[in-house]
Motif scaffolding. Structure first.
Motif, PDB file in Angstrom:
ATOM      1  N   ASN A 120       0.954  -1.290   0.027  1.00 25.97           N
ATOM      2  CA  ASN A 120      -0.344  -0.093   0.556  1.00 25.97           C
ATOM      3  C   ASN A 120       0.966   1.265   0.257  1.00 25.97           C
ATOM      4  O   ASN A 120       0.581   2.392   0.996  1.00 25.97           O
ATOM      5  CB  ASN A 120      -0.692  -0.094   1.329  1.00 25.97           C
ATOM      6  N   SER A 163     -15.818  -1.823  -6.448  1.00 21.60           N
ATOM      7  CA  SER A 163     -16.718  -2.172  -5.138  1.00 21.60           C
ATOM      8  C   SER A 163     -17.879  -2.617  -5.557  1.00 21.60           C
ATOM      9  O   SER A 163     -18.507  -3.512  -4.522  1.00 21.60           O
ATOM     10  CB  SER A 163     -17.129  -0.894  -4.313  1.00 21.60           C
ATOM     11  N   LEU A 174     -16.617  -4.219   6.495  1.00 26.76           N
ATOM     12  CA  LEU A 174     -15.967  -2.862   6.474  1.00 26.76           C
ATOM     13  C   LEU A 174     -16.035  -1.346   6.718  1.00 26.76           C
ATOM     14  O   LEU A 174     -15.197  -1.316   7.640  1.00 26.76           O
ATOM     15  CB  LEU A 174     -15.800  -3.004   4.523  1.00 26.76           C
ATOM     16  N   ARG A 175     -17.469  -1.640   6.517  1.00 20.99           N
ATOM     17  CA  ARG A 175     -17.966  -0.472   6.714  1.00 20.99           C
ATOM     18  C   ARG A 175     -17.585  -0.767   8.956  1.00 20.99           C
ATOM     19  O   ARG A 175     -17.785   0.540  10.047  1.00 20.99           O
ATOM     20  CB  ARG A 175     -19.540   0.143   6.430  1.00 20.99           C
ATOM     21  N   SER A 177     -15.895  -1.809  10.430  1.00 25.76           N
ATOM     22  CA  SER A 177     -14.435  -1.679  11.040  1.00 25.76           C
ATOM     23  C   SER A 177     -13.563   0.058  10.485  1.00 25.76           C
ATOM     24  O   SER A 177     -12.658   0.475  11.153  1.00 25.76           O
ATOM     25  CB  SER A 177     -14.187  -2.173  10.224  1.00 25.76           C
ATOM     26  N   HIS A 179     -14.615   1.493   7.569  1.00 25.16           N
ATOM     27  CA  HIS A 179     -13.861   1.063   6.004  1.00 25.16           C
ATOM     28  C   HIS A 179     -15.448   2.314   5.357  1.00 25.16           C
ATOM     29  O   HIS A 179     -16.439   1.617   5.609  1.00 25.16           O
ATOM     30  CB  HIS A 179     -13.086   0.641   5.119  1.00 25.16           C
ATOM     31  N   SER A 180     -14.883   2.578   4.784  1.00 27.89           N
ATOM     32  CA  SER A 180     -15.950   3.269   3.714  1.00 27.89           C
ATOM     33  C   SER A 180     -16.891   2.458   2.732  1.00 27.89           C
ATOM     34  O   SER A 180     -17.594   2.647   2.584  1.00 27.89           O
ATOM     35  CB  SER A 180     -15.096   4.299   2.925  1.00 27.89           C
ATOM     36  N   GLY A 181     -15.908   1.133   2.453  1.00 29.18           N
ATOM     37  CA  GLY A 181     -16.951   0.284   2.085  1.00 29.18           C
ATOM     38  C   GLY A 181     -17.097  -0.114   1.002  1.00 29.18           C
ATOM     39  O   GLY A 181     -17.027  -0.165   0.019  1.00 29.18           O
ATOM     40  N   GLN A 183     -13.812   0.436  -2.703  1.00 34.45           N
ATOM     41  CA  GLN A 183     -12.489   0.022  -2.923  1.00 34.45           C
ATOM     42  C   GLN A 183     -11.591   0.405  -4.348  1.00 34.45           C
ATOM     43  O   GLN A 183     -12.714   0.142  -6.228  1.00 34.45           O
ATOM     44  CB  GLN A 183     -12.333  -1.490  -2.806  1.00 34.45           C
TER      45      GLN A 183
END
Length: 295
Positions: A120, A163, A174-175, A177, A179-181, A183
């Motif tokens: 990353n 996504s 993901l959300r 945690s 995260h925006s959900g 990718q």
């Protein structure tokens, strides 16, 4: 106008992404008859690699014994030629691997690669590496934020939103945690082609180096389509994510072209935060000639 056109263009997807419409996009490149063959394929590849590593170990152990040395001596010129090739090729291959994994990203000559993807690592716009800088040579130019784009050819590749391949359960996880959900992976489209990405959803702003913006404009022109594109040249060579998303930039430029009608307009919408409306100068990114082969 560019923003409105972008919404219409991205709702239907680009021509290059049409092949992905019936599958799940990027993750479908190893799908067949509803079965995901990526895992067994990579397991088989790992077996081949491990077999090669084990064979080298066995060969090294055998070479250390006198009987193996005698057998090798009896194998004739072909054995010596093979050993000589190995002695020459191994350092060369190691050098290539080192340059690919380390030198390219640090110098800024490589922005696509496994080492960048899995770490990353941010190559352009400031390094996020704990110890090392990136893009030392600054060959890619300033960072540019694409504000709107109606080109189907460009939108099929950038920003590479895949996504839609995620299941609702994966998005929810993901959300949950933080995260925006969502990718993004433009690199898959760049390497394999736009067919490997799902049809693009609504337009999302994104940043690219100046060099890549020139390539995108050349591709839109090469497609022979009418398009509008707006971009902002960000201030400074690097910054954080807030800088990428909210910086007013040095200037904002609007490009509108329609080869069928002979229209090619380039206007500076604003400069240093003040409205402009002036025509683009010859040195503006949208006015520069196509990239040369080495670029």
């Amino acid at each position: 106008a560019a923003a409105a056109a972008a919404a219409a263009a991205t709702s239907s997807g680009g021509d290059g992404s049409g092949a992905a419409a019936g599958e799940v996009g990027q993750m479908s490149i190893m799908f067949a008859a509803g079965v995901d063959w990526s895992v067994p394929t990579f397991v088989l590849l790992a077996g081949v690699v491990l077999r090669g590593v084990a064979s080298r170990g066995v060969a090294s152990a055998a070479a250390a014994s006198p009987s193996a040395a005698a057998a090798s001596a009896g194998s004739g010129a072909s054995g010596y030629a093979s050993q000589g090739f190995g002695r020459r090729a191994a350092p060369a291959l190691l050098s290539v691997a080192f340059a690919h994994a380390f030198a390219g990203p640090i110098l800024g000559m490589q922005n696509l690669g496994g080492s960048i993807m899995y770490s990353n690592l941010r190559v352009v716009g400031g390094s996020n590496h704990l110890l090392l800088p990136t893009n030392l040579l600054r060959l890619t130019g300033a960072v540019v934020r694409v504000e709107a784009c109606s080109s189907a050819a460009v939108n099929a590749l950038y920003p590479g939103d895949f996504s839609s391949v995620f299941s609702p359960r994966a998005v929810a996880l993901l959300r949950a945690s933080g995260h925006s959900g969502r990718q993004f992976n433009f690199a898959m489209g760049r390497v394999l082609g736009a067919w490997a990405l799902p049809p693009p959803p609504r337009f999302v702003r994104y940043t690219v180096p100046s060099l890549e913006l020139r390539r995108l404009l050349a591709e839109a022109r090469g497609a022979g389509e009418a398009f509008a594109l707006e971009y902002s040249v960000l201030a400074g060579p690097e910054g954080d994510e807030a800088w990428r998303g909210s910086s007013a930039g040095v200037r904002r430029v609007s490009v509108s072209e329609d080869p069928a009608r002979g229209v090619a307009e380039c206007v500076v919408v604003s400069a240093e935060g003040r409205p402009s409306g002036a025509a683009c100068e010859d040195g503006e990114l949208a006015r520069l000639p196509p990239l040369r082969a080495w670029e």
